[in-house]
Scaffold this motif. Structure first.
Motif: not given
Lengths: 197, 197
Positions: A81-87
């Motif tokens: 969910d988190d943008p940093a984790d998604r990247i």
């Protein structure tokens, strides 16, 4: 790229049966060496049905690409969910992809090369490029909005990352002298130092 | 890519004459649609000479690639001395390259795609990849040594930049939806913020 069971399930039409046969023949023979007869060889019904539905291998392959793209209409599947984790997950997927496609990654390099001179292939790959760039830009936009990313330009970062992904895909399938480990570490350095906060 | 006069000069052998004819035919027709007869059409002497020297178009094209690579044995020509200026000049050259090749850039995407299944093409492109990566690594090493660059790993930065260049080349010749301006600005941001000091 999921395995073919995930893509085709239980084919419900002659078109789906032909596309599944085409996928297998493409992974086995590559684009250059593919013929409608070889596709017919993977097809349970009569080869003449393939000729009945399609005028040539390019018409059939573009139809296969469109069919596969529908599976990816929401972009590359990500669970974080988190943008940093998604990247991070996106980078994982891109570097893993070509290890798991059993010939499809190589065929895709050949198919994209047809876009240099064939309008139908070009239209398809431009749609794909838009889809992936939009997905990356959306992740970056979310990260900028919630303050976990630097105030970068989402479209700019997306265009650059998509170019890197195209380079990864080309290199993995055409050369063993580009160190993917090196390239990946440097890509992560770029993301950590200039995109994430 | 310099113009053909720079590459071939005044051809001094039948081989050079055939290779120049092949270069012109390749730029005009692309790889897929190229035949030995079309190459013969660009050749001032008899087409049968082409058949006498080469067994097929792939043997001839790999010979052309090898010939062209000799022109680049010192890498991409750069005039700057300072490592920071050399990196900028290299980026300039890569983004400019495909605007000036009159069909050769597109053909090169098709030729690289042959490396997915043809050993001779693969050997050639691996040599090219090594050459360019070595050139980039040498520039980065010089910048780290003279203190104008961060203490980055030259081979790591080189592998990443080369991947970016491969992505630029593929995108420029197969898609108009990837913004080269965006990608370039972001690449320069990467170099300015994490490579140069």
């Amino acid at each position: 790229m999921p395995d073919t069971d995930d893509i085709f399930g239980e084919p419900t039409s002659t078109r789906e049966e032909i596309l599944e046969a085409t996928f297998h023949a493409l992974c086995e023979h590559g684009y250059s060496n593919l013929t409608l007869d070889k596709i017919g060889g993977e097809f349970e019904k009569s080869t003449s049905l393939v000729y009945h539905h399609y005028d040539g291998k390019d018409e059939l392959l573009v139809d296969l690409l469109e069919y596969l793209l529908q599976t990816y209409e929401d972009g590359i599947p990500l669970s974080a969910d988190d943008p940093a984790d998604r990247i991070d997950e996106l980078i994982d997927q891109i570097f893993l992809m070509d290890d798991t496609t059993g010939g499809f990654g190589q065929a895709l390099v050949e198919l994209r090369a047809q876009a240099t001179h064939d309008e139908a292939y070009r239209d398809h790959f431009e749609l794909t490029d838009d889809l992936i760039q939009d997905q990356i830009a959306e992740i970056v936009r979310a990260g900028v909005a919630d303050g976990s990313f630097e105030p970068v330009d989402p479209d700019q970062t997306a265009a650059f990352l998509h170019l890197v992904f195209m380079g990864v895909h080309t290199a993995q399938n055409t050369s063993s002298t580009v160190s993917m480990e090196h390239a990946r570490t440097e890509l992560e350095r770029f993301v950590d130092e200039t995109v994430k906060r």
